[in-house]
Design a protein around this motif. Structure first.
Motif, mmCIF file in Angstrom:
data_model
loop_
_atom_site.group_PDB
_atom_site.id
_atom_site.type_symbol
_atom_site.label_atom_id
_atom_site.label_comp_id
_atom_site.label_asym_id
_atom_site.label_seq_id
_atom_site.Cartn_x
_atom_site.Cartn_y
_atom_site.Cartn_z
ATOM 1 N N LEU A 38 2.221 11.602 -3.876
ATOM 2 C CA LEU A 38 2.989 10.998 -2.600
ATOM 3 C C LEU A 38 3.856 11.836 -2.032
ATOM 4 O O LEU A 38 4.382 12.696 -2.544
ATOM 5 C CB LEU A 38 3.822 9.752 -2.990
ATOM 6 N N ARG A 52 7.093 6.417 -6.828
ATOM 7 C CA ARG A 52 5.964 6.832 -7.680
ATOM 8 C C ARG A 52 6.610 6.799 -9.091
ATOM 9 O O ARG A 52 6.162 6.214 -10.239
ATOM 10 C CB ARG A 52 5.516 8.389 -7.691
ATOM 11 N N LYS A 77 -6.570 5.064 -5.009
ATOM 12 C CA LYS A 77 -6.174 5.063 -6.403
ATOM 13 C C LYS A 77 -5.418 3.750 -6.678
ATOM 14 O O LYS A 77 -5.317 2.971 -7.752
ATOM 15 C CB LYS A 77 -5.439 6.344 -6.521
ATOM 16 N N VAL A 96 0.727 4.508 2.019
ATOM 17 C CA VAL A 96 -0.154 5.548 2.250
ATOM 18 C C VAL A 96 -1.404 5.172 3.257
ATOM 19 O O VAL A 96 -2.171 6.015 3.530
ATOM 20 C CB VAL A 96 -0.916 5.694 0.817
ATOM 21 N N ASN A 98 -5.240 8.323 -1.918
ATOM 22 C CA ASN A 98 -4.179 7.664 -2.563
ATOM 23 C C ASN A 98 -4.718 6.083 -2.460
ATOM 24 O O ASN A 98 -4.004 5.429 -3.566
ATOM 25 C CB ASN A 98 -2.835 8.005 -1.899
ATOM 26 N N LEU A 135 -1.227 9.933 -8.596
ATOM 27 C CA LEU A 135 -0.959 9.801 -7.333
ATOM 28 C C LEU A 135 -0.235 10.790 -6.768
ATOM 29 O O LEU A 135 0.798 11.479 -7.443
ATOM 30 C CB LEU A 135 -0.228 8.546 -7.075
#
Length: 394
Positions: free
Chosen positions: A189, A77, A15, A128, A12, A187
């Motif tokens: 999360l 997100r 990303k 993250v 993550n 993603l």
């Protein structure tokens, strides 16, 4: 030995790091050439260029406090994807803006999703990261901006030199930004635990009040950078005869940023915040004094590297200060306050620099940049250092 749980470059994090690179690469493709575009296409003078370009910073500034509240209150997100999509989509507006007024409107509107997406993206990056790697990760996260800043202007100048079309650059920025949106859409999360007994809406949900002293420093640093970055291309072309030099300037600046972030990342992870900050503010000030005082290509390019070396230590140290002054449920607010302080300074620098350059010349504008930086450095050593030590939470 580092465990899997303590891994820095997790999936993550990679990303959001990559998506942030796309944000700033698309941004930096246009930034160094927009003053020339406005002058060539709409015959805008220096003062008008300053006002038009400052609209972007103004809306980013206005939205960021609310962005901090949104990412602390709603699913991060979702906030990230909505703001990032709008940021990417608005690049299309540059392609259809047929007048200076329409361009100014599009540019001003573009600042809002830029401000929201950078706050939400950086907050997700902190989420993250393992707590033991956060200070170090903040420094490396900034490399995505720096690398984009290093290659974006150079790529833009090469492409423009080949095709002499601003529209091609607008299209490339649009595509790159949507690639970043695509990366963030993948993603994964974990849901954040609900904060119990959260206080009702108050000023601290939008602005980190404890960050005021560090914020004043950031405003001063940003005024300097706002003046320099906006007018160096025209200054280099008109006074030094450097027609393609702004791309190399930003490359040297970013090399300095990258080198100092790599050197300072480990020391930040050991808690040496003030060591990084003190080195950063002192070195950057030397760079601004060199740029203002030496009107020669050596001063032009030498200042770029020195300012980069200083800012590479300065940025992660100050962002860590903001985060260490905030509770865990205020990460978004801390990030937004850090970025708002920078936005305020950039906006002031663009407008102030344009006005001074128009009436007193570029040399006076760059000396004002150096003076603003010197005031901020003095404030750090005389007040901010001690205030942080008395009020930090970790």
């Amino acid at each position: 030995m580092t465990t899997m749980q303590e891994k820095l470059w997790n999936r993550n994090y990679l990303k959001v790091w990559s998506a942030n690179f796309m944000t700033f690469f698309s941004f930096m493709l246009l930034t160094p050439l927009l003053p020339l575009y406005l002058a060539d296409t709409f015959s805008a003078d220096k003062e008008m260029i300053g006002f038009v370009l400052s609209g972007y910073t103004l809306t980013a500034l206005l939205i960021r406090p609310f962005s901090g509240y949104f990412v602390d209150t709603f699913p991060r997100r979702t906030v990230l994807l909505v703001s990032y999509f709008l940021f990417a989509a608005l690049f299309a507006g540059y392609l259809v803006a047929g007048s200076l007024l329409l361009f100014a409107i599009v540019r001003t509107l573009h600042g809002a999703p830029f401000g929201a997406s950078t706050v939400s993206n950086s907050t997700v990056a902190i989420d993250v990261l393992h707590p033991t790697r956060r200070a170090e990760g903040i420094g490396y996260y900034g490399l995505s901006n720096n690398i984009a800043t290093a290659i974006g202007p150079t790529v833009a100048l090469v492409i423009y030199g080949m095709c002499h079309s601003y529209d091609v650059l607008f299209w490339i920025a649009l595509v790159v930004a949507f690639i970043g949106f695509g990366i963030n859409s993948t993603l994964e999360l974990k849901p954040r635990p609900k904060v119990e007994n959260k206080a009702p809406i108050s000023l601290d949900h939008f602005v980190l009040k404890k960050g005021w002293s560090a914020g004043i420093c950031m405003v001063g640093f940003a005024v300097s950078y706002g003046i320099l970055s906006t007018y160096l291309a025209i200054y280099g072309k008109e006074e030094l005869g450097i027609t393609q030099g702004s791309g190399f300037f930003f490359m040297l600046l970013s090399i300095g940023l990258i080198l100092s972030r790599l050197a300072g990342g480990r020391t930040l992870s050991r808690g040496l915040i003030h060591q990084n900050a003190a080195i950063g503010v002192s070195v950057a000030l030397c760079g601004y004094l060199l740029f203002a005082g030496v009107h020669h290509p050596w001063g032009f390019y030498g200042a770029a590297l020195i300012i980069g070396l200083g800012n590479g230590h300065l940025f992660p140290a100050f962002q860590t200060m903001f985060l260490n002054l905030a509770t865990n449920d205020q990460r978004g607010t801390a990030n937004s306050t850090f970025l708002v302080s920078w936005d305020i300074g950039i906006g002031i620098g663009i407008i102030l620099g344009g006005s001074i350059a128009e009436h007193l010349g570029y040399h006076a504008a760059f000396w004002v940049a150096a003076a603003a930086n010197a005031v901020a450095v003095a404030n750090y050593f005389l007040h901010t250092h001690g205030y942080f030590e008395r009020n930090k939470l970790r």
